[in-house]
Design a protein around this motif. Structure first.
Motif, PDB file in Angstrom:
ATOM      1  N   PHE A   3       0.848  -1.189   0.000  1.00  0.00           N
ATOM      2  CA  PHE A   3       0.000   0.000   0.000  1.00  0.00           C
ATOM      3  C   PHE A   3       0.885   1.241   0.000  1.00  0.00           C
ATOM      4  N   ASP A   4       0.681   2.099  -0.987  1.00  0.00           N
ATOM      5  CA  ASP A   4       1.457   3.339  -1.114  1.00  0.00           C
ATOM      6  C   ASP A   4       0.729   4.448  -0.363  1.00  0.00           C
ATOM      7  N   LEU A   5       1.361   4.974   0.686  1.00  0.00           N
ATOM      8  CA  LEU A   5       0.727   5.999   1.516  1.00  0.00           C
ATOM      9  C   LEU A   5       0.583   7.328   0.788  1.00  0.00           C
ATOM     10  N   MET A   6       1.380   7.545  -0.273  1.00  0.00           N
ATOM     11  CA  MET A   6       1.292   8.787  -1.024  1.00  0.00           C
ATOM     12  C   MET A   6       0.124   8.751  -2.019  1.00  0.00           C
ATOM     13  N   THR A   7       0.034   7.661  -2.776  1.00  0.00           N
ATOM     14  CA  THR A   7      -0.991   7.556  -3.810  1.00  0.00           C
ATOM     15  C   THR A   7      -2.276   6.892  -3.324  1.00  0.00           C
ATOM     16  N   LYS A   8      -2.188   6.251  -2.139  1.00  0.00           N
ATOM     17  CA  LYS A   8      -3.323   5.518  -1.561  1.00  0.00           C
ATOM     18  C   LYS A   8      -3.739   4.319  -2.422  1.00  0.00           C
ATOM     19  N   LYS A   9      -2.808   3.804  -3.216  1.00  0.00           N
ATOM     20  CA  LYS A   9      -3.096   2.648  -4.063  1.00  0.00           C
ATOM     21  C   LYS A   9      -2.412   1.404  -3.504  1.00  0.00           C
ATOM     22  N   SER A  10      -3.045   0.262  -3.722  1.00  0.00           N
ATOM     23  CA  SER A  10      -2.471  -0.999  -3.270  1.00  0.00           C
ATOM     24  C   SER A  10      -2.149  -1.889  -4.462  1.00  0.00           C
ATOM     25  N   THR A  11      -1.079  -2.677  -4.316  1.00  0.00           N
ATOM     26  CA  THR A  11      -0.641  -3.597  -5.367  1.00  0.00           C
ATOM     27  C   THR A  11      -0.517  -4.982  -4.779  1.00  0.00           C
ATOM     28  N   VAL A  12      -1.201  -5.954  -5.371  1.00  0.00           N
ATOM     29  CA  VAL A  12      -1.059  -7.326  -4.907  1.00  0.00           C
ATOM     30  C   VAL A  12       0.283  -7.862  -5.412  1.00  0.00           C
ATOM     31  N   ILE A  13       1.021  -8.513  -4.531  1.00  0.00           N
ATOM     32  CA  ILE A  13       2.341  -9.019  -4.919  1.00  0.00           C
ATOM     33  C   ILE A  13       2.207 -10.242  -5.810  1.00  0.00           C
ATOM     34  N   SER A  14       1.288 -11.139  -5.416  1.00  0.00           N
ATOM     35  CA  SER A  14       1.041 -12.334  -6.223  1.00  0.00           C
ATOM     36  C   SER A  14      -0.382 -12.803  -5.966  1.00  0.00           C
ATOM     37  N   GLU A  15      -1.001 -13.349  -7.002  1.00  0.00           N
ATOM     38  CA  GLU A  15      -2.352 -13.889  -6.832  1.00  0.00           C
ATOM     39  C   GLU A  15      -2.306 -15.202  -6.050  1.00  0.00           C
ATOM     40  N   LYS A  16      -1.107 -15.789  -5.951  1.00  0.00           N
ATOM     41  CA  LYS A  16      -0.933 -17.033  -5.206  1.00  0.00           C
ATOM     42  C   LYS A  16      -0.466 -16.724  -3.787  1.00  0.00           C
ATOM     43  N   LYS A  17      -0.685 -17.666  -2.895  1.00  0.00           N
ATOM     44  CA  LYS A  17      -0.236 -17.462  -1.521  1.00  0.00           C
ATOM     45  C   LYS A  17       1.275 -17.672  -1.443  1.00  0.00           C
TER      46      LYS A  17
END
Length: 690
Positions: free
Chosen positions: A93-107
């Motif tokens: 989660f980017d505190l500046m842009t407020k956007k989140s990025t999933v690292i991988s769809e797998k666990k």
């Protein structure tokens, strides 16, 4: 009611870099929030993240800030693997842009941001990956990972259990290199156990588990260079058997590595230079028994370092130069440093916890790196634990003693001024006034030439003219401690109930336990279960001579190592013990893992009598009293094999005993009503047989 007497604890806090603020994870009805709070005012300053703004994240199981605190690594849907390991879904989660990025769809496992937070390294299916958060590209660092064969960047079962770490990779300070361990467990024997579940056929869970004397994983160290995408194996010399720690120093090109031989009595600190490709042994500690792996390796800007060692006979802190030359012993005395909180690099002050004053208590101290100007920070005697701000200007003290539930207080470090009690648990203390609470009486007892620490709980209507049954509780493992001046845990409330029913409960830490010096701890070397059992038997004998003890009604119980002990006590001490309970016991050290067992026993091939002379399996014919044996069928740590073999020995000796197996439960034996059922069973067994 479950949890009715559970104290309130402070939410886990994460100090922020400036030393003024910290963050906490707060749970609300409509979601969870990471909130920023002020140390000084204890007021919320800002909400950094709210799950209601993240549609794909329903809950937060873990979080960690990037080095610049502009991004947060979030873990959700985490599922346990073994004691510490987890796999789950992770977001950045980017505190500046407020956007989140999933690292991988797998666990995945153990994702870790690079120092500049532009990349994240993680493990999936025993291989290491690096994802570029700017481009979204993911590259494969290793490709040979395979279940039950090759593990990259994650420790194997025995390392996780005994060296207490899972993530076996680290970014260099400048993010140009990634150091990682590779475990080749192809020659490690497999262990399997049935998971019964609710299906028609049980599932078989198979994993690599090295029992004492068997093959361990072959562990090797690699360093991956990001600019050329190449990994290089580091030759450490003498083919080290264990690598229990890797850590980048303050110099970008210097990686520190701790190695151990199989006997764990020859420990080396090695520096690897990524620029020259050379390695150098900086420090070497040896012992006739074993050497503890230091937990306090901390580097200063000049690459000198703080190191902990028992070489003086007690665990103390030392300052070494970058070349491994001893500059000074920082702490000294007939007491142990029990926790190292860190070094204030500005004023060169160290903060630590120790047993100075009394080995059943813990206090918080500060001291200059030059060994001068030592100050005691914790005001009360009992058990103190510290949580410092990043710059050490504030600290929160968790205090308790046997009569006081945990109190969390905020202090200003420099002035020692208490700013506020954050949690005091007064309501719990008030609630307990309605119940018959029997205080622990602390003392020592002279046994086999040593003054052993002891506590005792007596019935509230205790009458010295009456004779009461005696029930001993203990753990007794190397370096452990059961007799300590701290608030009650769940077992203590059980003991309170038993005391209320007319039992005297006693706990004694015998030879081999901790915090009385390394010589006291290590005297059980190569013969686990000899001196410890002798001590518990002699404790029972000594107390049986008291007029208020019924010498025909003496029992003992324990869990894990404590179960190994209680089994031995009723077999070897059948003349004094009339009852015993063993939960998840080791019954032969031949069945337990290499790292733990061989540290104290060497291998069965080298020390067969040490393994067999104190194994309950060989004394089943001695059983006279009442014996309850309990185990979980899915115990990956102390295998059910231990209880099955003891049960078979007792059956073949035609001995009557009771036993209970909990389906699909691990070493902790919990889940649903399981723990309640277990303690009900043990209580009924005690009432019936003691």
């Amino acid at each position: 009611m479950e949890g009715a007497f559970r104290p309130n604890y402070l939410e886990k806090i994460s100090p922020m870099k400036n030393g003024v603020y910290y963050t906490t994870l707060q749970h609300y009805r409509n979601g969870e929030r990471i909130e920023k709070q002020s140390y000084k005012t204890q007021e919320k300053v800002a909400t950094l993240l709210d799950t209601k703004d993240l549609p794909k994240v329903s809950s937060i199981d873990s979080y960690a800030f990037s080095h610049d605190e502009k991004k947060i690594l979030l873990g959700t849907d985490l599922e346990p693997i073994y004691r510490y390991s987890r796999r789950g879904t992770y977001y950045v989660f980017d505190l500046m842009t407020k956007k989140s990025t999933v690292i991988s769809e797998k666990k995945i496992q153990s994702p870790t941001l690079s120092p500049d937070a532009t990349k994240v390294a993680f493990v999936y299916d025993n291989n290491i990956f690096i994802k570029d958060l700017n481009t979204g590209d993911t590259i494969l660092i290793t490709s040979d990972g395979e279940k039950n064969k090759i593990i990259n960047g994650i420790t194997d079962w025995v390392y996780e259990e005994e060296f207490s770490f899972v993530r076996a990779f680290q970014w260099s300070k400048d993010g140009t290199h990634l150091a990682f361990l590779k475990f080749d467990e192809s020659k490690v024997p497999k262990f399997s156990m049935d998971i019964f579940g609710k299906r028609l056929y049980p599932e078989k869970h198979t994993f690599k588990y090295p029992k004492a004397g068997e093959n361990n994983s072959k562990v090797s160290l690699f360093v991956y260079q990001l600019d050329n995408h190449k990994s290089k194996e580091v030759a450490l010399g003498d083919d080290p058997y264990y690598i229990p720690k890797i850590k980048w120093s303050e110099k970008n090109h210097i990686l520190s590595v701790i190695t151990l031989n199989r006997h764990q009595n020859n420990l080396k600190l090695i520096f690897y230079n990524t620029e020259s490709g050379q390695t150098k042994t900086i420090l070497n500690e040896q012992d006739t028994t074993y050497v503890e792996v230091p937990t306090s390796l901390t580097f200063l800007e000049d690459n000198s370092f703080i190191w902990s060692s028992e070489k003086s006979g007690y665990n103390h802190l030392y300052h070494y130069s970058a070349q491994g030359k001893l500059k000074r012993q920082i702490t000294k005395g007939l007491w142990d440093v029990t926790d190292f909180y860190g070094l204030n690099k500005v004023n060169k002050i160290i903060y630590y916890q120790s047993t100075e004053g009394k080995n059943t208590e813990r206090a918080i101290y500060s001291i200059g790196i030059n060994g001068k100007n030592k100050k005691k920070l914790s005001p009360k005697r009992g058990t103190n634990k510290a949580y410092f701000s990043a710059d050490f200007s504030y600290w929160i003290n968790q205090f308790s003693d046997s009569k006081t539930p945990p109190i969390f207080s905020l202090y200003e470090t420099k002035t020692k001024k208490k700013l506020k009690d954050l949690i005091n648990n007064h309501e719990l203390k008030e609630k307990l006034t309605a119940y018959s609470i029997h205080p622990k009486e602390f003392s020592t007892i002279a046994i086999n030439g040593y003054d052993l620490n002891m506590w005792q709980i007596k019935p509230s209507d205790f009458d010295p003219k009456k004779a009461y049954p005696l029930f001993l509780c203990q753990y007794s493992g190397p370096g452990s401690q059961m007799v300590s001046n701290r608030w009650m845990n769940s077992n203590d409330f059980w003991y309170q109930m038993l005391a209320d029913k007319g039992y005297i409960i006693t706990c004694v830490d015998g030879r081999g336990t901790g915090f009385k010096g390394s010589a006291f701890k290590k005297m059980t070397y190569k013969k686990l279960g000899e001196f410890e059992v002798e001590d518990q038997i002699e404790v029972a004998k000594a107390l049986s001579k008291k007029s208020y003890i019924d010498d025909s009604r003496i029992g003992i119980w324990g869990w894990s190592y404590g179960g190994f002990m209680s089994s031995n006590c009723i077999l070897k001490g059948n003349h004094i013990f009339s009852m015993a309970i063993a939960v998840s016991p080791v019954t032969s050290w031949r069945f337990y893992d290499t790292i733990y067992t061989e540290r104290y026993m060497r291998t069965p091939q080298e020390n067969p009598t040490g393994y067999d002379d104190n194994s309950p399996l060989n004394f089943a014919k001695n059983l006279k009293g009442k014996f309850l044996l309990v185990h979980g069928s899915a115990d990956d740590n102390v295998h059910l094999q231990n209880t099955m073999r003891l049960a078979e020995s007792l059956i073949q000796a035609n001995k009557n005993f009771e036993w209970l197996i909990y389906p699909d439960k691990n070493h902790g034996i919990y889940g649903g009503n399981t723990r309640l059922h277990l303690f009900n069973k043990m209580t009924e067994f005690i009432f019936k047989n003691l």
